[in-house]
Design an enzyme around this catalytic site. Structure first.
Site, short mmCIF file in Angstrom:
data_model
loop_
_atom_site.label_atom_id
_atom_site.label_comp_id
_atom_site.label_asym_id
_atom_site.label_seq_id
_atom_site.Cartn_x
_atom_site.Cartn_y
_atom_site.Cartn_z
N SER A 155 0.92 -1.02 0.33
CA SER A 155 0.49 -0.03 -0.18
C SER A 155 0.46 0.92 0.20
O SER A 155 1.63 1.28 -1.14
CB SER A 155 -0.57 -0.22 0.95
OG SER A 155 -2.10 1.07 1.21
N ASP A 232 -9.60 -5.07 -3.58
CA ASP A 232 -9.19 -4.30 -2.97
C ASP A 232 -10.20 -3.28 -3.05
O ASP A 232 -11.08 -2.49 -4.06
CB ASP A 232 -8.02 -3.97 -3.92
CG ASP A 232 -7.35 -3.57 -2.67
OD1 ASP A 232 -7.49 -2.21 -2.01
OD2 ASP A 232 -6.04 -3.40 -2.99
N HIS A 265 -7.82 -5.74 0.52
CA HIS A 265 -6.37 -4.86 0.75
C HIS A 265 -5.63 -5.73 1.42
O HIS A 265 -4.39 -5.04 1.60
CB HIS A 265 -7.34 -3.52 0.68
CG HIS A 265 -5.26 -3.04 0.84
ND1 HIS A 265 -5.07 -2.12 -0.37
CD2 HIS A 265 -5.19 -1.63 1.92
CE1 HIS A 265 -3.92 -1.44 -0.28
NE2 HIS A 265 -4.04 -0.99 0.99
#
Length: 288
Positions: A155, A232, A265
């Protein structure tokens, strides 16, 4: 050079897969604050042999513990003989007004850059910390091979891995990322922090944006591995990996962008593919 000579204070140590997990604290001259990081040393390093090292950058709200605890990377790292270094995600206790107000700005959200705007610029210098101070300290104190150094992240940390790897391709010899923020100059998370840390001039943002770096001539000689979950929750609004794919194709950057149906995610996603990433780094670093 010993850990004592580099000012490192060992806070915790645990045996893990025949190696060791260690958590350190030290005073960072770059951040002008105390800083923490975690390390996994594989068995060969515990025996004193210098080993390749991969720096693992975590995402928003995380700490130096998050990747090492949640990724389940140590079994494969031990098998491959790779060390892992996991820094914190921001300075802590900088005293910036409202630095703890929002989860995506300030504490836990350093974005691996050097802020140039007050009140952030005094302490929020994670860019130089990752690029210079941390590797110098860790590699002096521990049996890590500075000629075989890679970088990975998740991320916000994926963003950090991409920009640092592209900015210094001889320093970071391998790059990979999970669900990275590839084009922060074009998405809400990036616009918010770039405006706060770097100011409104978008030309200054380009040095910390992977897509812009590719457009501006920064390339890496080795293939960059990126994994992205198609379920995600941040995919469409914040991550937008197609921008990285397009930029890589335009400039001839070797990129292996893998998209996975159903994955989100979370670190459940990271766990599912982290062994592939470690093998990617081992193949590049042991060849170097």
């Amino acid at each position: 050079m010993t850990t004592q000579q580099t000012g490192l204070k060992l806070r915790e140590e645990h045996l893990c897969h025949g190696g060791k997990i260690q958590f350190y604290e030290h005073f960072s001259h770059t951040l002008a604050l105390a800083a923490r990081f975690g390390v996994f040393l594989p068995p060969a390093a515990c025996a004193g042999q210098k080993v390749p090292v991969v720096y693992a950058l975590a995402g928003l709200t995380c700490t130096e513990e998050t990747f090492l605890i949640k990724s389940t990377a140590m079994a494969e790292a031990a098998r491959l003989g790779l060390a892992l270094v996991a820094p914190d995600t921001s300075p802590r206790g900088a005293g910036v007004p409202e630095e703890d107000k929002d989860w995506d700005l300030g504490t836990g959200a350093g974005f691996y850059l050097d802020a140039t705007r007050q009140p952030w610029s005094t302490h929020y210098r994670m860019g130089s910390y990752i690029a210079q101070e941390l590797p110098e300290i860790v590699e002096q104190a521990l049996p890590l091979d500075s000629a075989r150094r890679g970088i990975m992240g998740h991320s916000m940390g994926g963003h950090g891995a991409l920009i640092h790897g592209l900015r210094a391709p001889t320093f970071w010899k391998s790059i990979s990322a999970f669900a990275p923020i590839v084009h922060p100059a074009a998405v809400p998370w990036g616009k918010k922090v770039f405006t706060a840390y770097l100011g409104p001039d978008q030309a200054a943002w380009r040095a910390y944006d992977a897509v812009c770096l590719l457009e501006d001539g920064h390339k890496h000689p080795n293939t960059i591995l990126v994994d992205q979950g198609e379920a995600d929750q941040f995919l469409q609004r914040e991550l937008q990996p197609w921008h990285l794919q397009q930029a890589a194709e335009q400039v001839g950057q070797k990129l292996n962008l893998r998209q996975h149906a159903g994955y989100d995610h979370s670190y459940w996603f990271v766990q599912s593919f982290v062994a592939d990433h470690l093998r990617h780094h081992a193949a590049n670093l042991k060849a170097g």
